[in-house]
Design a protein around this motif. Structure first.
Motif, PDB file in Angstrom:
ATOM      1  N   ARG A   1      37.275  59.215  -5.042  1.00 51.98           N
ATOM      2  CA  ARG A   1      38.439  59.107  -6.007  1.00 51.98           C
ATOM      3  C   ARG A   1      39.375  57.654  -5.598  1.00 51.98           C
ATOM      4  N   PRO A   2      39.970  57.291  -5.923  1.00 48.35           N
ATOM      5  CA  PRO A   2      41.473  56.538  -5.616  1.00 48.35           C
ATOM      6  C   PRO A   2      42.284  57.342  -4.883  1.00 48.35           C
ATOM      7  N   ILE A   3      42.565  56.603  -3.693  1.00 51.22           N
ATOM      8  CA  ILE A   3      44.010  57.121  -2.574  1.00 51.22           C
ATOM      9  C   ILE A   3      45.400  56.811  -3.200  1.00 51.22           C
ATOM     10  N   LYS A   4      46.135  58.112  -2.883  1.00 53.73           N
ATOM     11  CA  LYS A   4      47.896  57.502  -3.143  1.00 53.73           C
ATOM     12  C   LYS A   4      48.135  57.679  -1.927  1.00 53.73           C
ATOM     13  N   ALA A   5      49.422  57.467  -1.482  1.00 52.69           N
ATOM     14  CA  ALA A   5      49.925  58.201  -0.191  1.00 52.69           C
ATOM     15  C   ALA A   5      51.453  57.661  -0.308  1.00 52.69           C
ATOM     16  N   ALA A   6      51.884  58.292   0.067  1.00 47.32           N
ATOM     17  CA  ALA A   6      52.953  58.786   0.003  1.00 47.32           C
ATOM     18  C   ALA A   6      53.843  58.224   1.207  1.00 47.32           C
ATOM     19  N   LEU A   7      55.021  57.917   1.137  1.00 54.54           N
ATOM     20  CA  LEU A   7      56.298  57.327   2.488  1.00 54.54           C
ATOM     21  C   LEU A   7      57.827  57.219   1.954  1.00 54.54           C
ATOM     22  N   PRO A   8      58.369  57.952   3.165  1.00 53.40           N
ATOM     23  CA  PRO A   8      59.777  58.056   3.081  1.00 53.40           C
ATOM     24  C   PRO A   8      60.129  56.920   2.558  1.00 53.40           C
ATOM     25  N   GLY A   9      61.020  56.747   1.599  1.00 49.80           N
ATOM     26  CA  GLY A   9      61.945  54.786   1.602  1.00 49.80           C
ATOM     27  C   GLY A   9      62.290  54.444   2.155  1.00 49.80           C
ATOM     28  N   PRO A  10      62.815  53.044   2.514  1.00 57.22           N
ATOM     29  CA  PRO A  10      63.830  52.755   3.363  1.00 57.22           C
ATOM     30  C   PRO A  10      64.905  53.172   3.242  1.00 57.22           C
ATOM     31  N   TYR A  11      65.719  53.341   2.201  1.00 58.38           N
ATOM     32  CA  TYR A  11      67.000  53.986   1.888  1.00 58.38           C
ATOM     33  C   TYR A  11      67.222  55.720   1.914  1.00 58.38           C
TER      34      TYR A  11
ATOM     35  N   LYS B   1      55.087  55.181  17.524  1.00 61.64           N
ATOM     36  CA  LYS B   1      53.706  55.904  17.907  1.00 61.64           C
ATOM     37  C   LYS B   1      52.786  56.541  17.669  1.00 61.64           C
ATOM     38  N   THR B   2      52.312  56.506  16.350  1.00 58.07           N
ATOM     39  CA  THR B   2      51.009  56.602  15.347  1.00 58.07           C
ATOM     40  C   THR B   2      51.582  56.577  14.246  1.00 58.07           C
ATOM     41  N   SER B   3      50.039  56.259  12.997  1.00 54.82           N
ATOM     42  CA  SER B   3      50.536  56.152  12.020  1.00 54.82           C
ATOM     43  C   SER B   3      51.231  56.946  11.472  1.00 54.82           C
ATOM     44  N   ILE B   4      51.689  56.689  10.446  1.00 51.87           N
ATOM     45  CA  ILE B   4      52.831  57.863   9.342  1.00 51.87           C
ATOM     46  C   ILE B   4      52.008  58.529   8.623  1.00 51.87           C
ATOM     47  N   ALA B   5      50.966  57.513   7.425  1.00 50.55           N
ATOM     48  CA  ALA B   5      50.200  58.093   7.101  1.00 50.55           C
ATOM     49  C   ALA B   5      48.316  58.006   6.427  1.00 50.55           C
ATOM     50  N   LEU B   6      48.138  56.783   8.026  1.00 49.18           N
ATOM     51  CA  LEU B   6      47.027  56.160   7.574  1.00 49.18           C
ATOM     52  C   LEU B   6      45.725  56.836   7.983  1.00 49.18           C
ATOM     53  N   ASP B   7      45.898  57.556   9.284  1.00 51.70           N
ATOM     54  CA  ASP B   7      44.784  58.880   9.167  1.00 51.70           C
ATOM     55  C   ASP B   7      44.666  59.963   8.406  1.00 51.70           C
ATOM     56  N   ASP B   8      46.187  60.271   7.730  1.00 57.01           N
ATOM     57  CA  ASP B   8      45.471  61.420   6.730  1.00 57.01           C
ATOM     58  C   ASP B   8      44.951  60.574   5.565  1.00 57.01           C
ATOM     59  N   CYS B   9      45.138  59.425   5.602  1.00 54.98           N
ATOM     60  CA  CYS B   9      44.099  58.660   4.070  1.00 54.98           C
ATOM     61  C   CYS B   9      42.675  58.766   4.907  1.00 54.98           C
ATOM     62  N   ARG B  10      43.038  57.793   6.420  1.00 58.38           N
ATOM     63  CA  ARG B  10      41.300  58.002   6.506  1.00 58.38           C
ATOM     64  C   ARG B  10      40.307  59.206   6.340  1.00 58.38           C
ATOM     65  N   PHE B  11      41.141  60.571   6.926  1.00 59.50           N
ATOM     66  CA  PHE B  11      40.697  61.567   6.475  1.00 59.50           C
ATOM     67  C   PHE B  11      40.630  61.884   4.979  1.00 59.50           C
ATOM     68  N   LEU B  12      41.059  61.295   4.024  1.00 60.56           N
ATOM     69  CA  LEU B  12      40.647  61.893   2.741  1.00 60.56           C
ATOM     70  C   LEU B  12      39.641  60.708   2.296  1.00 60.56           C
ATOM     71  N   ARG B  13      39.554  59.754   2.669  1.00 59.32           N
ATOM     72  CA  ARG B  13      38.677  58.923   2.270  1.00 59.32           C
ATOM     73  C   ARG B  13      37.158  59.487   2.392  1.00 59.32           C
ATOM     74  N   ARG B  14      36.870  59.800   3.488  1.00 61.28           N
ATOM     75  CA  ARG B  14      36.100  60.244   3.948  1.00 61.28           C
ATOM     76  C   ARG B  14      35.685  61.825   3.658  1.00 61.28           C
ATOM     77  N   HIS B  15      36.333  61.996   2.524  1.00 62.55           N
ATOM     78  CA  HIS B  15      35.954  63.316   1.480  1.00 62.55           C
ATOM     79  C   HIS B  15      35.972  63.159   0.242  1.00 62.55           C
ATOM     80  N   THR B  16      36.575  61.346  -0.672  1.00 64.91           N
ATOM     81  CA  THR B  16      36.660  61.185  -2.284  1.00 64.91           C
ATOM     82  C   THR B  16      36.010  60.209  -2.097  1.00 64.91           C
TER      83      THR B  16
END
Length: 387
Positions: free
Chosen positions: A142-152, A125-140
């Motif tokens: 440096r390369p960004i790491k995003a963490a997601l729960p794995g499928p298993y 219903k919304t992004s899982i991590a994309l919006d958070d990464c976009r916010f972070l990108r505006r403030h750094t």
């Protein structure tokens, strides 16, 4: 993404400030809305980011500060997923007394942890991590790491007998939609130029290191009864490869993080054992990097990584659950030991796990976490000079 030898990064979570903790509680209780919470979280994320930059990290994260924990937060991101406390989920466990004994033995506070459960057909219903990464990108820059729960992890956690069966008769049926949702999110993150996406799969170690009460146990929220060990590991490998299919080589590094649990500072209650039983499966997983904990003796010997030839290693060199700082020399020696088994170009340095896995139960203080990162960065600089 150009990086130096022995790039430094974090695994993900950071201890939440009191303001963020209050904000999470107020949002859950309906006292504030998402926008009001984000005003609180935005400031905390920037503070966390600055600490990482000041420490000298090469790849930074947002500290997962908007999340209740590393998995239950998906209840806010996905349709028909309900966030329940472990205590509430006890209603769906056949042997309640045995399960409560497990929680007590493992130092798990049943009323403070939460778990996402599928109660209907899931979708984003919304992004899982994309919006958070976009916010972070505006403030750094440096390369960004995003963490997601794995499928298993998501499959084991979200399929709850008595809650999920009407929409998903089996956990395998739920897994199909989880793979689809994660692929959609991964495509968005790649297109947005996120440099590193990490999938968390801590439950893989639960499969090989749990003996007592082995049919159903607590491991970072994984409550679904598991089948035969080899069958489950094959299932996990298949799910991960389905998510990764066609995703590598597009400019985004994809890693899989596997620890032995990060729910307690009591090392003796956490799972222990070498990575060797998992290595044949990891070698078949279509990922760029495996992020493994090696700052604790519970992880076994480093020689097990030799089977990962051709893959990168995110080498855990500081323990997020201890107050004492690791010595620079000890981290340098660990890095050199790994460089005898894998090419130095394939080795990243990171903590074993997150510093704030559960919002209400951080593993450490921000001050200690920042100091551990500084020591890690200093060790990386020495390794670059010597190797």
């Amino acid at each position: 993404m150009e990086l130096p030898l022995f790039p430094t990064t974090v695994v993900g979570s950071w201890p939440r400030s009191n303001e963020v903790l209050h904000g999470l509680r107020d949002k859950k209780a309906g006292r504030i809305d998402e926008n009001e919470f984000n005003k609180i979280a935005d400031k905390a994320v920037i503070d966390c980011l600055r600490l990482q930059e000041e420490a000298g990290l090469d790849i930074v994260s947002d500290g997962e500060l908007r999340r209740d924990n590393f998995i239950s937060f998906v209840a806010d991101k996905l349709e028909n997923v309900k966030m329940l406390t472990v205590a509430e989920l006890l209603d769906y466990v056949e042997d309640k007394a045995s399960f409560e004994e497990i929680l007590g033995t493992l130092d798990v506070p049943a009323f403070s942890l939460s778990n996402p459960a599928a109660v209907g057909k899931i979708d984003r219903k919304t992004s899982i991590a994309l919006d958070d990464c976009r916010f972070l990108r505006r403030h750094t820059d440096r390369p960004i790491k995003a963490a997601l729960p794995g499928p298993y992890l998501l499959t084991r956690s979200m399929w709850v007998e008595g809650l999920s069966q009407e929409s998903y008769p089996t956990k395998e049926a739920l897994a199909d939609d989880i793979v689809r949702v994660l692929r959609e999110e991964l495509i968005d993150l790649i297109q947005a130029g996120v440099e590193f996406v990490q999938f968390d799969e801590p439950v893989l170690t639960e499969l090989v290191f749990t003996n007592k009460n082995a049919n159903r146990t607590f491991m970072c929220g994984a409550l679904t009864a598991k089948a035969d060990r080899e069958e489950e590991l094959e299932f996990a490998t298949t799910l991960i490869n389905r998510v990764m299919e066609g995703m590598r080589g597009k400019g985004t590094r994809i890693g899989i993080h596997i620890c032995r649990g990060n729910w307690s500072t009591q090392e003796d209650v956490l799972l222990r054992g070498p990575y060797s039983p998992l290595m044949p499966y990891l070698s078949r997983m279509n990922a760029d990097q495996f992020i493994l904990e090696y700052a604790t003796p519970r992880a076994g010997e480093l020689k097990d990584i030799s089977i990962l030839d051709g893959k990168e290693l995110g080498l855990g060199v500081v323990n997020p659950r201890t107050e004492g700082l690791e010595s620079i020399d000890s981290i340098v020696e660990r890095g050199k030991e790994a460089a005898k088994l894998l090419s130095p170009e394939k080795i990243f340095l990171n903590p074993d796990c997150g510093f704030g896995t559960f919002a209400q139960r951080p593993m450490n203080t921000p001050e200690t976490a920042a100091n551990k990162l500084k020591v890690m960065v200093q060790a990386a600089e020495i390794l670059r000079q010597q190797l």
